[in-house]
Write an enzyme that holds these catalytic residues in place. Sequence first.
Site: not given
Length: 547
Positions: A353, A384, A512
Amino acid sequence: MRNINPTDTMAWQALVQHKAEHLSIPQLFAENEDRFATYNLSFEDQILVDYSKNAINQKTLTLLRQLAKECDVDGARQAMFSGEKINRTENRAVLHIALRNRANKAIFVDGKDVMPAVNAVLAKMKAFSEKVIKGDWKGYTGKAITDVINIGIGGSDLGPYMVTEALRPYKNHLNMHFVSNVDGTHIAEVLRKVNPETTLVLVASKTFTTQETMTNAFSAREWLLADAKDQSAVAKHFVALSTNSETVAKFGIDTENMFEFWDWVGGRYSLWSAIGLSIVLSIGFANFEQLLEGAYAMDKHFYHTADEQNIPLTLALVSIWNNNFLGAQTEAILPYDQYLHRFAAYFQQGNMESNGKYIGRDGKAVNYQTGPIIWGEPGTNGQHAFYQLIHQGTTLIPCDFIAPAQTHNPLSDHHNKLLSNFFAQTEALAFGKSKAQVELEFTQQGKSLDEVKDIVPFKVFTGNKPTNSILLKKVTPYSLGALIAMYEHKIFVQGVLFNIYSFDQWGVELGKQLANRILPELEDDQPVVSHDSSTNGLINQFKAWRE
């Protein structure tokens, strides 16, 4: 902050030429058997940073430090610490360092010392938290608080959640819960676990208008009132981490229980502020102070230490080398400590960000790579899962390996096994395994080279994969504070070198805005035709399928 395109500097051009030398980590160790002694840095008796397993030599570092000088990292650092408005696109200072200014030295913004306000909020957090922890704060039925829900998103969630998890060995009797996602499942699952009579809700939103946070906050209030059936109960079970006193009061929260923070505190740097109230409630104010002390100590290290010994600066420069010159586009953060399981996610936000920008400080598109993709999981789980690609894939992925020398849970030989993997992975990534070594192993197993020749190539590890090893003495509030601040300052230096503004986040706005436009269109069953065909099709299928 000055506007300097890094690619125009002499150092950058020299680094481009230097890249052609094709430095090899195994070869660098062969040339200097005691390479570790030259390429490690220590912070107090708390943190050791080994960056020797990178494809760098003294010439690389000299040129990178020259790049930092040409890009005026020192001037930018002074500007931040002195309260200049280095967040130019929002005309704001960047002063998370003031929140942990333990010397209480005056720091001015617009001619006003911010420290009295910082100290007042800290004192308020201390008094409030002690009241809750001691059981003196009562819910609407007179019972003490047992559970705390922090409702926030982004920096109002990731930081406090990461720290409370990292410092679980220091937690008290209060149970901490975190809700961030606007998906109703998140708040619903948490509310099923707690009792409204003994639950305290922290609503973390500077404006008290953040969509996700306020949606969850109103749902939590409805849940409380369904049980209490009295509006006055809200003030006994909700507090606000906000600056919007009018809206906080309308919600039903007593503004005496509103903890403020300031526009010079960015969300992803806000855990040191009132946003850290959940941390204080979890581990107590004395431990929170130690978190601040550790960060302050790293702030002093970053500000005062010479370039050659400066840990955040060095980590930033090595990252620039790996990403902008060696072609990596990503960095993995791999903590070998289960308590740090949210550390990578926290700095995924912190880095991406901050430095995920394509417009330079001159207002023009940059012609070089900026912030890398940050990701990671705790070891040994990652071994793994995705280490296969790190070892034998076609993408260069520099890694930060983080581990504590001392564990909070000394069960049997668990920690030795964990740390043996920590040490082994960086060795394997650096040095790999040659074809000759693979063939020798098969020979020692009694197999002829003829019968294994087809499998040999698959067992070769090329090595020469860059890593940093960050060894903590122990994960404590103090060392964690220092570690977080170390990464914060690394990100700051990278942003200066990238010639971008690291402390805004305009990239989150467009989605947004569009969501606010789409939301009213979802309130009826009418077909939607106002978007592109893909978005229209998805919305209309959603309407057809929803209950």
